[in-house]
Design a protein around this motif. Sequence first.
Motif, PDB file in Angstrom:
ATOM      1  N   PRO A 170      30.346  11.494  -1.724  1.00 10.17           N
ATOM      2  CA  PRO A 170      30.477  12.759  -1.001  1.00 10.17           C
ATOM      3  C   PRO A 170      29.207  13.046  -0.206  1.00 10.17           C
ATOM      4  O   PRO A 170      28.136  12.494  -0.485  1.00 10.17           O
ATOM      5  CB  PRO A 170      30.658  13.782  -2.122  1.00 10.17           C
ATOM      6  CG  PRO A 170      29.947  13.186  -3.289  1.00 10.17           C
ATOM      7  CD  PRO A 170      30.137  11.694  -3.152  1.00 10.17           C
ATOM      8  N   VAL A 171      29.327  13.908   0.781  1.00  6.67           N
ATOM      9  CA  VAL A 171      28.180  14.372   1.552  1.00  6.67           C
ATOM     10  C   VAL A 171      27.731  15.684   0.927  1.00  6.67           C
ATOM     11  O   VAL A 171      28.533  16.596   0.741  1.00  6.67           O
ATOM     12  CB  VAL A 171      28.551  14.572   3.037  1.00  6.67           C
ATOM     13  CG1 VAL A 171      27.397  15.181   3.809  1.00  6.67           C
ATOM     14  CG2 VAL A 171      28.974  13.256   3.653  1.00  6.67           C
ATOM     15  N   VAL A 172      26.456  15.767   0.571  1.00 10.18           N
ATOM     16  CA  VAL A 172      25.900  16.957  -0.064  1.00 10.18           C
ATOM     17  C   VAL A 172      24.995  17.654   0.945  1.00 10.18           C
ATOM     18  O   VAL A 172      24.034  17.061   1.444  1.00 10.18           O
ATOM     19  CB  VAL A 172      25.106  16.587  -1.337  1.00 10.18           C
ATOM     20  CG1 VAL A 172      24.536  17.831  -1.987  1.00 10.18           C
ATOM     21  CG2 VAL A 172      25.986  15.817  -2.313  1.00 10.18           C
ATOM     22  N   LEU A 201      26.664  22.512  -0.614  1.00 17.79           N
ATOM     23  CA  LEU A 201      28.060  22.344  -0.228  1.00 17.79           C
ATOM     24  C   LEU A 201      28.389  20.863  -0.350  1.00 17.79           C
ATOM     25  O   LEU A 201      27.665  20.021   0.189  1.00 17.79           O
ATOM     26  CB  LEU A 201      28.259  22.822   1.212  1.00 17.79           C
ATOM     27  CG  LEU A 201      29.623  22.594   1.848  1.00 17.79           C
ATOM     28  CD1 LEU A 201      30.693  23.404   1.129  1.00 17.79           C
ATOM     29  CD2 LEU A 201      29.582  22.966   3.321  1.00 17.79           C
ATOM     30  N   ILE A 202      29.461  20.558  -1.068  1.00 19.00           N
ATOM     31  CA  ILE A 202      29.878  19.179  -1.278  1.00 19.00           C
ATOM     32  C   ILE A 202      31.108  18.930  -0.409  1.00 19.00           C
ATOM     33  O   ILE A 202      32.098  19.642  -0.507  1.00 19.00           O
ATOM     34  CB  ILE A 202      30.242  18.906  -2.756  1.00 19.00           C
ATOM     35  CG1 ILE A 202      29.204  19.503  -3.724  1.00 19.00           C
ATOM     36  CG2 ILE A 202      30.472  17.421  -2.985  1.00 19.00           C
ATOM     37  CD1 ILE A 202      27.816  18.992  -3.589  1.00 19.00           C
ATOM     38  N   MET A 203      31.021  17.903   0.444  1.00 22.51           N
ATOM     39  CA  MET A 203      32.129  17.564   1.338  1.00 22.51           C
ATOM     40  C   MET A 203      32.591  16.150   1.025  1.00 22.51           C
ATOM     41  O   MET A 203      31.770  15.259   0.796  1.00 22.51           O
ATOM     42  CB  MET A 203      31.695  17.684   2.797  1.00 22.51           C
ATOM     43  CG  MET A 203      31.145  19.055   3.095  1.00 22.51           C
ATOM     44  SD  MET A 203      31.260  19.597   4.778  1.00 22.51           S
ATOM     45  CE  MET A 203      32.945  19.543   5.184  1.00 22.51           C
ATOM     46  N   SER A 204      33.906  15.964   0.997  1.00 17.82           N
ATOM     47  CA  SER A 204      34.442  14.644   0.662  1.00 17.82           C
ATOM     48  C   SER A 204      35.485  14.213   1.677  1.00 17.82           C
ATOM     49  O   SER A 204      35.995  15.027   2.455  1.00 17.82           O
ATOM     50  CB  SER A 204      35.052  14.676  -0.747  1.00 17.82           C
ATOM     51  OG  SER A 204      36.094  15.631  -0.804  1.00 17.82           O
ATOM     52  N   LYS A 205      35.780  12.914   1.641  1.00 15.54           N
ATOM     53  CA  LYS A 205      36.753  12.325   2.554  1.00 15.54           C
ATOM     54  C   LYS A 205      37.473  11.231   1.776  1.00 15.54           C
ATOM     55  O   LYS A 205      36.820  10.406   1.128  1.00 15.54           O
ATOM     56  CB  LYS A 205      36.016  11.737   3.761  1.00 15.54           C
ATOM     57  CG  LYS A 205      36.891  11.023   4.760  1.00 15.54           C
ATOM     58  CD  LYS A 205      36.032  10.489   5.898  1.00 15.54           C
ATOM     59  CE  LYS A 205      36.827   9.674   6.874  1.00 15.54           C
ATOM     60  NZ  LYS A 205      35.974   9.171   7.962  1.00 15.54           N
ATOM     61  N   THR A 218      36.163  17.175   4.303  1.00 16.61           N
ATOM     62  CA  THR A 218      36.593  18.531   3.973  1.00 16.61           C
ATOM     63  C   THR A 218      35.703  19.066   2.865  1.00 16.61           C
ATOM     64  O   THR A 218      35.164  18.316   2.049  1.00 16.61           O
ATOM     65  CB  THR A 218      38.061  18.562   3.497  1.00 16.61           C
ATOM     66  OG1 THR A 218      38.207  17.711   2.361  1.00 16.61           O
ATOM     67  CG2 THR A 218      39.012  18.134   4.595  1.00 16.61           C
ATOM     68  N   SER A 219      35.563  20.382   2.835  1.00  8.70           N
ATOM     69  CA  SER A 219      34.757  21.029   1.806  1.00  8.70           C
ATOM     70  C   SER A 219      35.507  20.928   0.484  1.00  8.70           C
ATOM     71  O   SER A 219      36.649  21.367   0.376  1.00  8.70           O
ATOM     72  CB  SER A 219      34.539  22.492   2.185  1.00  8.70           C
ATOM     73  OG  SER A 219      33.853  23.160   1.165  1.00  8.70           O
ATOM     74  N   LEU A 257      25.656  20.930  10.430  1.00  7.72           N
ATOM     75  CA  LEU A 257      25.933  19.679   9.718  1.00  7.72           C
ATOM     76  C   LEU A 257      27.322  19.715   9.091  1.00  7.72           C
ATOM     77  O   LEU A 257      28.046  18.716   9.113  1.00  7.72           O
ATOM     78  CB  LEU A 257      24.860  19.412   8.661  1.00  7.72           C
ATOM     79  CG  LEU A 257      24.949  18.068   7.943  1.00  7.72           C
ATOM     80  CD1 LEU A 257      24.988  16.903   8.922  1.00  7.72           C
ATOM     81  CD2 LEU A 257      23.798  17.914   6.967  1.00  7.72           C
ATOM     82  N   ARG A 258      27.724  20.864   8.574  1.00  3.99           N
ATOM     83  CA  ARG A 258      29.084  21.014   8.029  1.00  3.99           C
ATOM     84  C   ARG A 258      30.125  20.745   9.126  1.00  3.99           C
ATOM     85  O   ARG A 258      31.088  20.029   8.906  1.00  3.99           O
ATOM     86  CB  ARG A 258      29.272  22.425   7.474  1.00  3.99           C
ATOM     87  CG  ARG A 258      30.699  22.697   6.963  1.00  3.99           C
ATOM     88  CD  ARG A 258      31.022  24.159   6.909  1.00  3.99           C
ATOM     89  NE  ARG A 258      30.864  24.751   8.237  1.00  3.99           N
ATOM     90  CZ  ARG A 258      30.526  26.025   8.436  1.00  3.99           C
ATOM     91  NH1 ARG A 258      30.298  26.824   7.422  1.00  3.99           N
ATOM     92  NH2 ARG A 258      30.415  26.494   9.661  1.00  3.99           N
ATOM     93  N   ASP A 259      29.896  21.304  10.314  1.00  2.55           N
ATOM     94  CA  ASP A 259      30.838  21.106  11.420  1.00  2.55           C
ATOM     95  C   ASP A 259      30.903  19.640  11.854  1.00  2.55           C
ATOM     96  O   ASP A 259      31.969  19.132  12.197  1.00  2.55           O
ATOM     97  CB  ASP A 259      30.469  22.000  12.602  1.00  2.55           C
ATOM     98  CG  ASP A 259      30.662  23.483  12.304  1.00  2.55           C
ATOM     99  OD1 ASP A 259      31.338  23.815  11.306  1.00  2.55           O
ATOM    100  OD2 ASP A 259      30.130  24.308  13.073  1.00  2.55           O
ATOM    101  N   VAL A 260      29.765  18.940  11.823  1.00  4.27           N
ATOM    102  CA  VAL A 260      29.748  17.510  12.133  1.00  4.27           C
ATOM    103  C   VAL A 260      30.594  16.761  11.099  1.00  4.27           C
ATOM    104  O   VAL A 260      31.393  15.887  11.455  1.00  4.27           O
ATOM    105  CB  VAL A 260      28.308  16.963  12.164  1.00  4.27           C
ATOM    106  CG1 VAL A 260      28.289  15.442  12.162  1.00  4.27           C
ATOM    107  CG2 VAL A 260      27.555  17.504  13.369  1.00  4.27           C
TER     108      VAL A 260
END
Length: 80
Positions: A38-40, A28-32, A19-20, A9-12
């Motif tokens: 953010p995506v959690v 892991l919190i990813m934002s754009k 980005t992390s 899911l992180r790679d997707v």
Amino acid sequence: MRRLSWQELRDVCVLAGYTSSRTKGDHLIMSKPGSARPVVIKMDPNLGEDIVQSNKRTMGLSTADFEALIDQVKGKKKKK
């Protein structure tokens, strides 16, 4: 919707432009830039379909686009 590991899911998310940004506990919190939320991602080897579906909606991806990104990620893993 398929079950995924948190790494998949992180790679997707990375392929979708995220980005992390940080980790908090086992999440892991990813934002754009420009994204409303953010995506959690819970760092679990087997994420439930509900978590995967929720993150797909957060990223604003259609099912077809999301599946295409999953195929790219899985294709990369097979080549290693």
